[in-house]
Scaffold this active site. Sequence first.
Site, PDB file in Angstrom:
ATOM      1  N   SER A 242      18.039  65.017  46.089  1.00  0.00           N
ATOM      2  CA  SER A 242      19.170  65.678  46.309  1.00  0.00           C
ATOM      3  C   SER A 242      20.339  64.343  46.317  1.00  0.00           C
ATOM      4  CB  SER A 242      19.094  66.328  47.694  1.00  0.00           C
ATOM      5  OG  SER A 242      18.087  67.363  47.509  1.00  0.00           O
ATOM      6  N   ARG A 243      20.086  63.225  45.676  1.00  0.00           N
ATOM      7  CA  ARG A 243      21.036  62.197  45.655  1.00  0.00           C
ATOM      8  C   ARG A 243      21.131  61.268  46.871  1.00  0.00           C
ATOM      9  NH1 ARG A 243      20.629  63.447  41.171  1.00  0.00           N
ATOM     10  NH2 ARG A 243      22.209  64.034  39.610  1.00  0.00           N
TER      11      ARG A 243
END
Length: 213
Positions: free
Chosen positions: A191-192
């Site tokens: 999710s970055r």
Amino acid sequence: MPISVADLRREYARARLDEANVSPDPITEFARWFDEAVKAEVQEPNAMTLATASPDGTPSARIVLLKGFDQRGFVFFTDHRSQKGTELGRNPRAALVFYWPELERQVRITGTTTTVEREESDAYFRSRPRGSRISAWVSHQSQVIGSRQQLENRVPELERKYPGDDVPLPPYWGGFRVAPGTVEFWQGRTSRLHDRIRYARDGEHWRIERLSP
Ligand SMILES: Cc1cc2nc3c(=O)[nH]c(=O)nc-3n(C[C@H](O)[C@H](O)[C@H](O)COP(=O)(O)O)c2cc1C
């Protein structure tokens, strides 16, 4: 269907990077990552983007090959009359970037450059295949030329001049060493929310900081 560039994305979940487990020394940490990149059979793990800037601050970047590293810094070889060579001659600051997609890793380095000692450049030059050594004499890197033919026409001339294996190091050819001021290790996460650990030189020591992704 046309490819939507904006929709190309990949989740990163292979590994994590923890400040509690990294080496106090960035070169040791880099050696570990480089070793892992080689073992993971990353294609050309020693290919790195080298960014330089002209004295007025105009940046330029290109790929070169890392040919050695130790506590003094990161070494690559080139034609000192090239754009990068000319820029480093006037503004000896550079940035390096490695991207190892198979490991979801990036390493960013900034630092100051010096010219590699002549004997070291000579030893490396002599280790290159004869054809590459001839080409270093044929090419004035980054100059505009009229045609490929012009380049190829010079090969036999140089081959006659330097028969056998003794093709000497051209006076304009050699290494640069980037002495690091910062080294940042980036590990892709889900999710970055990636991990970023940056070493910054602080006198004789290295300060280790975590950066927000
Ligand atoms: C995979 C790869 C490796 C390269 N390795 C080198 C290198 O080690 N030294 C070099 O001078 N150019 C190398 N090049 C060529 C440079 O990217 C660049 O075209 C050339 O050095 C001229 O750059 P300049 O005009 O900015 O000086 C490499 C290119 C690629 C794609």
